[in-house]
Design an enzyme around this catalytic site. Structure first.
Site, PDB file in Angstrom:
ATOM      1  N   HIS A  17      -6.119   4.711  13.288  1.00  0.00           N
ATOM      2  CA  HIS A  17      -4.933   4.239  12.549  1.00  0.00           C
ATOM      3  C   HIS A  17      -4.416   5.346  11.626  1.00  0.00           C
ATOM      4  CE1 HIS A  17      -6.845   0.024  12.976  1.00  0.00           C
ATOM      5  NE2 HIS A  17      -5.746  -0.009  13.716  1.00  0.00           N
ATOM      6  N   LYS A  41      -6.739 -16.501  12.560  1.00  0.00           N
ATOM      7  CA  LYS A  41      -7.800 -15.566  12.943  1.00  0.00           C
ATOM      8  C   LYS A  41      -8.876 -15.592  11.866  1.00  0.00           C
ATOM      9  CE  LYS A  41      -5.577 -11.927  15.709  1.00  0.00           C
ATOM     10  NZ  LYS A  41      -5.354 -10.478  15.775  1.00  0.00           N
ATOM     11  N   ARG A  89      -3.125   3.816  23.162  1.00  0.00           N
ATOM     12  CA  ARG A  89      -4.314   4.626  23.416  1.00  0.00           C
ATOM     13  C   ARG A  89      -4.474   4.917  24.892  1.00  0.00           C
ATOM     14  NH1 ARG A  89      -7.804   0.337  20.257  1.00  0.00           N
ATOM     15  NH2 ARG A  89      -6.365  -0.824  21.568  1.00  0.00           N
ATOM     16  N   SER A 127     -10.807  -1.311  16.165  1.00  0.00           N
ATOM     17  CA  SER A 127     -11.503  -1.978  15.053  1.00  0.00           C
ATOM     18  C   SER A 127     -12.577  -2.908  15.611  1.00  0.00           C
ATOM     19  CB  SER A 127     -10.513  -2.796  14.225  1.00  0.00           C
ATOM     20  OG  SER A 127      -9.529  -1.964  13.682  1.00  0.00           O
TER      21      SER A 127
HETATM   22  O1  PNS Z   1      -3.597  -4.785  15.291  1.00  0.00           O
HETATM   23  P1  PNS Z   1      -3.059  -5.881  16.170  1.00  0.00           P
HETATM   24  O2  PNS Z   1      -3.887  -7.128  15.988  1.00  0.00           O
HETATM   25  O3  PNS Z   1      -2.928  -5.448  17.601  1.00  0.00           O
HETATM   26  O4  PNS Z   1      -1.577  -6.204  15.620  1.00  0.00           O
HETATM   27  C1  PNS Z   1      -0.815  -7.229  16.207  1.00  0.00           C
HETATM   28  C2  PNS Z   1       0.435  -7.541  15.368  1.00  0.00           C
HETATM   29  C3  PNS Z   1       0.044  -7.859  13.935  1.00  0.00           C
HETATM   30  C4  PNS Z   1       1.363  -6.351  15.378  1.00  0.00           C
HETATM   31  C5  PNS Z   1       1.146  -8.738  16.025  1.00  0.00           C
HETATM   32  O5  PNS Z   1       0.210  -9.767  16.244  1.00  0.00           O
HETATM   33  C6  PNS Z   1       2.294  -9.296  15.191  1.00  0.00           C
HETATM   34  O6  PNS Z   1       3.301  -8.664  15.039  1.00  0.00           O
HETATM   35  N1  PNS Z   1       2.104 -10.515  14.657  1.00  0.00           N
HETATM   36  C7  PNS Z   1       3.070 -11.168  13.809  1.00  0.00           C
HETATM   37  C8  PNS Z   1       3.678 -12.376  14.512  1.00  0.00           C
HETATM   38  C9  PNS Z   1       4.825 -11.951  15.405  1.00  0.00           C
HETATM   39  O7  PNS Z   1       5.798 -11.371  14.974  1.00  0.00           O
HETATM   40  N2  PNS Z   1       4.698 -12.276  16.697  1.00  0.00           N
HETATM   41  C10 PNS Z   1       5.677 -11.930  17.693  1.00  0.00           C
HETATM   42  C11 PNS Z   1       5.511 -10.495  18.175  1.00  0.00           C
HETATM   43  S1  PNS Z   1       5.626 -10.515  19.873  1.00  0.00           S
END
Ligand code: PNS
Length: 161
Positions: A17, A41, A89, A127
């Site tokens: 990150h 979560k 990645r 992570s």
């Molecule tokens: O590190 P991650 O868990 O891969 O991050 C995922 C994240 C936080 C970017 C994604 O889950 C997110 O944007 N969640 C917020 C809810 C949202 O906007 N959902 C629609 C996106 S398709």
């Protein structure tokens, strides 16, 4: 002045990150590291701990660390961010990332998603895997900031060095 948003769970932040944030800072004036506070979560680290790790690891005054709930596009609008930064990645990341980028574009057509590739040494890093290896006593010291390493040791009492 271009502000980008770098969203994620950051449970916990890794050197992968950090590598992406450094790259984003070369391209954008300001980066908002947006930590998802998702009640559905069960993270290993609380939202306060995750924010604290990031704030203490990144001293730059061009990085803002914040938490958010709900839709990313709404939070990006609140922050006046015009770009979403996500890491890619490997090919295995692509399908999920494309789906998310397309949905975000549907919701907010003016918000662009850009993908950045981390250093090759971090291309296998996540992570989730850091937590698993730390829990089982493996050495993850070179993959995470020192304060995260100490926090994992305190949680699991097993990581070496
Ligand atoms: O590190 P991650 O868990 O891969 O991050 C995922 C994240 C936080 C970017 C994604 O889950 C997110 O944007 N969640 C917020 C809810 C949202 O906007 N959902 C629609 C996106 S398709």
């Amino acid at each position: 002045m271009t502000r980008a948003i770098f969203p994620g769970s950051f449970d916990p932040i890794t050197n992968g990150h950090l590598d992406l944030i450094e790259r984003a800072l070369k391209m954008f004036d300001e980066v908002v590291v947006a930590v998802l506070n998702n009640a559905a979560k069960t993270p290993l680290f609380s939202i306060e701990e995750r924010l604290d790790f990031i704030r203490k690891t990144i001293p730059s005054d061009r990085v803002v660390v914040a938490n958010f709930e709900g839709l990313l596009v709404d939070f990006a609008r609140e922050c006046d961010a015009t770009v979403i930064v996500r890491g890619l990645r490997a090919v295995s990341d692509f399908e999920y990332e494309l789906q998310m980028a397309m949905m975000n574009r549907k919701l907010a057509p003016n918000l662009e998603t850009v993908f950045l590739m981390p250093k090759t040494v971090y291309s296998y890093l996540s992570s989730r895997m850091v937590k698993e290896v730390a829990r089982l006593g493996g050495d993850v010291a070179c993959l995470i900031p020192e304060l995260v390493h100490q926090a994992l040791k305190a949680k699991f009492g097993t990581t070496s060095s």
